[in-house]
Write a protein that holds these residues in place. Structure first.
Motif, PDB file in Angstrom:
ATOM      1  N   TYR A  77       0.791  -1.232   0.000  1.00 26.46           N
ATOM      2  CA  TYR A  77       0.000   0.000   0.000  1.00 26.46           C
ATOM      3  C   TYR A  77       0.823   1.283   0.000  1.00 26.46           C
ATOM      4  CZ  TYR A  77      -3.800  -3.194   0.961  1.00 26.46           C
ATOM      5  OH  TYR A  77      -4.698  -4.219   0.882  1.00 26.46           O
ATOM      6  N   SER A  78       2.117   1.156   0.019  1.00 29.40           N
ATOM      7  CA  SER A  78       2.957   2.348   0.095  1.00 29.40           C
ATOM      8  C   SER A  78       2.935   3.130  -1.218  1.00 29.40           C
ATOM      9  CB  SER A  78       4.394   1.946   0.420  1.00 29.40           C
ATOM     10  OG  SER A  78       5.183   3.089   0.610  1.00 29.40           O
ATOM     11  N   SER A  79       2.946   4.446  -1.090  1.00 25.18           N
ATOM     12  CA  SER A  79       3.028   5.303  -2.270  1.00 25.18           C
ATOM     13  C   SER A  79       4.484   5.639  -2.574  1.00 25.18           C
ATOM     14  CB  SER A  79       2.226   6.588  -2.047  1.00 25.18           C
ATOM     15  OG  SER A  79       2.764   7.294  -0.961  1.00 25.18           O
ATOM     16  N   ASP A  80       5.379   5.100  -1.786  1.00 18.56           N
ATOM     17  CA  ASP A  80       6.813   5.382  -1.895  1.00 18.56           C
ATOM     18  C   ASP A  80       7.495   4.174  -1.257  1.00 18.56           C
ATOM     19  OD1 ASP A  80       8.984   6.088  -0.099  1.00 18.56           O
ATOM     20  OD2 ASP A  80       8.568   8.192  -0.363  1.00 18.56           O
ATOM     21  N   ALA A 102       1.496   6.601   2.119  1.00 21.68           N
ATOM     22  CA  ALA A 102       0.470   5.847   1.397  1.00 21.68           C
ATOM     23  C   ALA A 102      -0.506   6.834   0.777  1.00 21.68           C
ATOM     24  CB  ALA A 102      -0.267   4.907   2.346  1.00 21.68           C
ATOM     25  N   GLN A 103      -1.270   6.344  -0.174  1.00 20.35           N
ATOM     26  CA  GLN A 103      -2.373   7.155  -0.678  1.00 20.35           C
ATOM     27  C   GLN A 103      -3.307   7.413   0.501  1.00 20.35           C
ATOM     28  OE1 GLN A 103      -2.593   8.440  -3.770  1.00 20.35           O
ATOM     29  NE2 GLN A 103      -0.597   7.497  -4.170  1.00 20.35           N
ATOM     30  N   THR A 104      -3.846   8.607   0.558  1.00 15.69           N
ATOM     31  CA  THR A 104      -4.689   8.993   1.695  1.00 15.69           C
ATOM     32  C   THR A 104      -5.835   8.009   1.899  1.00 15.69           C
ATOM     33  OG1 THR A 104      -4.070  11.288   1.391  1.00 15.69           O
ATOM     34  CG2 THR A 104      -6.043  10.870   2.685  1.00 15.69           C
ATOM     35  N   ALA A 105      -6.466   7.576   0.817  1.00 13.47           N
ATOM     36  CA  ALA A 105      -7.591   6.641   0.935  1.00 13.47           C
ATOM     37  C   ALA A 105      -7.158   5.338   1.604  1.00 13.47           C
ATOM     38  CB  ALA A 105      -8.201   6.363  -0.436  1.00 13.47           C
ATOM     39  N   HIS A 106      -5.979   4.819   1.249  1.00 16.10           N
ATOM     40  CA  HIS A 106      -5.483   3.583   1.862  1.00 16.10           C
ATOM     41  C   HIS A 106      -5.187   3.787   3.340  1.00 16.10           C
ATOM     42  CE1 HIS A 106      -4.029   2.098  -2.306  1.00 16.10           C
ATOM     43  NE2 HIS A 106      -5.245   1.668  -2.062  1.00 16.10           N
ATOM     44  N   ALA A 107      -4.558   4.911   3.674  1.00 20.63           N
ATOM     45  CA  ALA A 107      -4.216   5.184   5.074  1.00 20.63           C
ATOM     46  C   ALA A 107      -5.466   5.330   5.925  1.00 20.63           C
ATOM     47  CB  ALA A 107      -3.365   6.440   5.161  1.00 20.63           C
ATOM     48  N   LEU A 108      -6.455   6.050   5.415  1.00 18.19           N
ATOM     49  CA  LEU A 108      -7.695   6.235   6.173  1.00 18.19           C
ATOM     50  C   LEU A 108      -8.467   4.930   6.307  1.00 18.19           C
ATOM     51  CD1 LEU A 108      -8.809   9.725   4.822  1.00 18.19           C
ATOM     52  CD2 LEU A 108      -7.719   9.192   7.027  1.00 18.19           C
ATOM     53  N   SER A 167       2.785  17.733   2.537  1.00 19.39           N
ATOM     54  CA  SER A 167       2.542  18.877   1.651  1.00 19.39           C
ATOM     55  C   SER A 167       2.143  18.455   0.234  1.00 19.39           C
ATOM     56  CB  SER A 167       3.779  19.771   1.600  1.00 19.39           C
ATOM     57  OG  SER A 167       4.889  19.027   1.113  1.00 19.39           O
ATOM     58  N   ASN A 168       2.397  17.192  -0.130  1.00 19.98           N
ATOM     59  CA  ASN A 168       2.008  16.681  -1.451  1.00 19.98           C
ATOM     60  C   ASN A 168       0.655  15.988  -1.431  1.00 19.98           C
ATOM     61  OD1 ASN A 168       4.459  17.508  -2.657  1.00 19.98           O
ATOM     62  ND2 ASN A 168       5.472  15.685  -1.823  1.00 19.98           N
ATOM     63  N   GLY A 169      -0.013  15.996  -0.276  1.00 20.87           N
ATOM     64  CA  GLY A 169      -1.318  15.356  -0.166  1.00 20.87           C
ATOM     65  C   GLY A 169      -1.262  13.866   0.100  1.00 20.87           C
ATOM     66  N   LEU A 170      -0.066  13.337   0.346  1.00 22.92           N
ATOM     67  CA  LEU A 170       0.071  11.916   0.674  1.00 22.92           C
ATOM     68  C   LEU A 170      -0.036  11.727   2.179  1.00 22.92           C
ATOM     69  CD1 LEU A 170       2.986  10.852  -1.680  1.00 22.92           C
ATOM     70  CD2 LEU A 170       0.569  10.269  -1.913  1.00 22.92           C
ATOM     71  N   ALA A 171      -0.505  10.573   2.560  1.00 21.26           N
ATOM     72  CA  ALA A 171      -0.653  10.263   3.975  1.00 21.26           C
ATOM     73  C   ALA A 171       0.643   9.666   4.508  1.00 21.26           C
ATOM     74  CB  ALA A 171      -1.795   9.282   4.174  1.00 21.26           C
ATOM     75  N   ILE A 172       1.035  10.120   5.678  1.00 23.54           N
ATOM     76  CA  ILE A 172       2.136   9.506   6.411  1.00 23.54           C
ATOM     77  C   ILE A 172       1.464   8.691   7.507  1.00 23.54           C
ATOM     78  CG2 ILE A 172       4.197   9.882   7.795  1.00 23.54           C
ATOM     79  CD1 ILE A 172       4.393  12.632   6.294  1.00 23.54           C
ATOM     80  N   CYS A 173       1.587   7.408   7.383  1.00 23.42           N
ATOM     81  CA  CYS A 173       0.836   6.471   8.205  1.00 23.42           C
ATOM     82  C   CYS A 173       1.773   5.815   9.217  1.00 23.42           C
ATOM     83  CB  CYS A 173       0.259   5.431   7.260  1.00 23.42           C
ATOM     84  SG  CYS A 173      -0.883   4.316   7.971  1.00 23.42           S
ATOM     85  N   THR A 174       1.406   5.851  10.501  1.00 18.06           N
ATOM     86  CA  THR A 174       2.212   5.239  11.550  1.00 18.06           C
ATOM     87  C   THR A 174       1.324   4.337  12.391  1.00 18.06           C
ATOM     88  OG1 THR A 174       3.550   7.257  11.676  1.00 18.06           O
ATOM     89  CG2 THR A 174       3.772   5.676  13.484  1.00 18.06           C
ATOM     90  N   TYR A 175       1.736   3.088  12.526  1.00 22.16           N
ATOM     91  CA  TYR A 175       1.008   2.225  13.457  1.00 22.16           C
ATOM     92  C   TYR A 175       1.952   1.259  14.135  1.00 22.16           C
ATOM     93  CZ  TYR A 175       0.389  -1.303   9.646  1.00 22.16           C
ATOM     94  OH  TYR A 175       0.555  -2.204   8.639  1.00 22.16           O
ATOM     95  N   THR A 176       1.524   0.827  15.321  1.00 21.43           N
ATOM     96  CA  THR A 176       2.358   0.002  16.185  1.00 21.43           C
ATOM     97  C   THR A 176       1.604  -1.256  16.590  1.00 21.43           C
ATOM     98  OG1 THR A 176       3.468   1.944  17.070  1.00 21.43           O
ATOM     99  CG2 THR A 176       3.606  -0.069  18.395  1.00 21.43           C
ATOM    100  N   ILE A 177       2.297  -2.366  16.529  1.00 17.71           N
ATOM    101  CA  ILE A 177       1.781  -3.654  17.013  1.00 17.71           C
ATOM    102  C   ILE A 177       2.467  -3.932  18.346  1.00 17.71           C
ATOM    103  CG2 ILE A 177       1.522  -6.111  16.544  1.00 17.71           C
ATOM    104  CD1 ILE A 177       0.190  -4.393  14.391  1.00 17.71           C
ATOM    105  N   GLN A 178       1.703  -4.402  19.320  1.00 19.12           N
ATOM    106  CA  GLN A 178       2.262  -4.769  20.618  1.00 19.12           C
ATOM    107  C   GLN A 178       1.715  -6.134  20.991  1.00 19.12           C
ATOM    108  OE1 GLN A 178       1.189  -2.173  23.868  1.00 19.12           O
ATOM    109  NE2 GLN A 178       1.829  -3.664  25.398  1.00 19.12           N
ATOM    110  N   THR A 179       2.579  -7.006  21.464  1.00 21.53           N
ATOM    111  CA  THR A 179       2.118  -8.302  21.942  1.00 21.53           C
ATOM    112  C   THR A 179       3.003  -8.774  23.090  1.00 21.53           C
ATOM    113  OG1 THR A 179       1.406 -10.516  21.257  1.00 21.53           O
ATOM    114  CG2 THR A 179       3.480  -9.743  20.331  1.00 21.53           C
ATOM    115  N   THR A 180       2.448  -9.616  23.926  1.00 21.53           N
ATOM    116  CA  THR A 180       3.186 -10.199  25.048  1.00 21.53           C
ATOM    117  C   THR A 180       4.067 -11.315  24.513  1.00 21.53           C
ATOM    118  OG1 THR A 180       1.356  -9.701  26.518  1.00 21.53           O
ATOM    119  CG2 THR A 180       2.933 -11.339  27.279  1.00 21.53           C
TER     120      THR A 180
END
Length: 184
Positions: A77-80, A102-108, A167-180
């Motif tokens: 899904y990355s745009s870069d 990512a494309q904004t639609a994919h990130a959202l 500034s280019n309208g692309l989404a910068i997407c950050t997410y974290t997975i946590q597990t025991t």
């Protein structure tokens, strides 16, 4: 050979750029281009780091599955092709944040799907997983939606997804997975 920063990294749960340094023995950071070869190399480094940290007392495969899913999604899904990936072990938990454009639609969509999945009970996650296993359709990017459900079904937590628009309208997407971490 890739370069991982292993002395100190700046990470947080869920925003890994504001946290203080972590010990070198339990943290890794990769910033750069994501390729198929790099995925294999990161996985090898990851498995080695888990084995080293726990003297072989932890099966790295379930944790590696989480890393593979994150990298698959980033590549799909990355745009870069650039990513920022970290992982660390802390107080019996494994944390793995990923940041990519990512494309904004994919990130959202990711943000919305994680929010929806986090509200489901364990039984509802199992049911969702079974439905997706029987689903023969894939998105135009090739995903079936199974990966995130599998991560949660296995007992991991996905922190709320942060989406910032550049500034280019692309989404910068950050997410974290946590597990025991479960010892063998």
């Amino acid at each position: 050979m890739i370069s991982l920063e292993t002395d100190m990294i700046m990470v947080t749960e869920p925003d890994f750029e504001k946290r203080g340094p972590l010990p070198a023995s339990s943290s890794h950071l990769y910033k750069g281009v994501l390729t198929d070869d790099l995925r294999v190399e990161l996985l090898e480094i990851f498995i080695s780091s888990v084995n080293d940290a726990f003297d072989g007392l932890v099966n790295p495969k379930p944790l590696a599955n989480i890393l593979v899913e994150l990298l698959d999604n980033a590549q799909r899904y990355s745009s870069d092709t650039r990513i920022r990936l970290a992982w660390w072990l802390e107080n019996g938990n494994f944390f793995c944040p990923l940041k990519n454009k990512a494309q904004t639609a994919h990130a959202l969509k990711l943000q919305s799907e994680v929010k929806r999945l986090n509200k489901l009970s364990h039984e509802e996650i199992i049911s969702e997983y079974r439905v997706l296993l029987q689903n023969q359709t894939f998105s135009k990017e090739g995903g079936a939606g199974l990966g995130l459900v599998q991560i949660i079904r296995a007992g991991a937590k996905i922190w709320p997804v942060r989406v910032d628009i550049d500034s280019n309208g692309l989404a910068i997407c950050t997410y974290t997975i946590q597990t025991t971490i479960k010892k063998q």
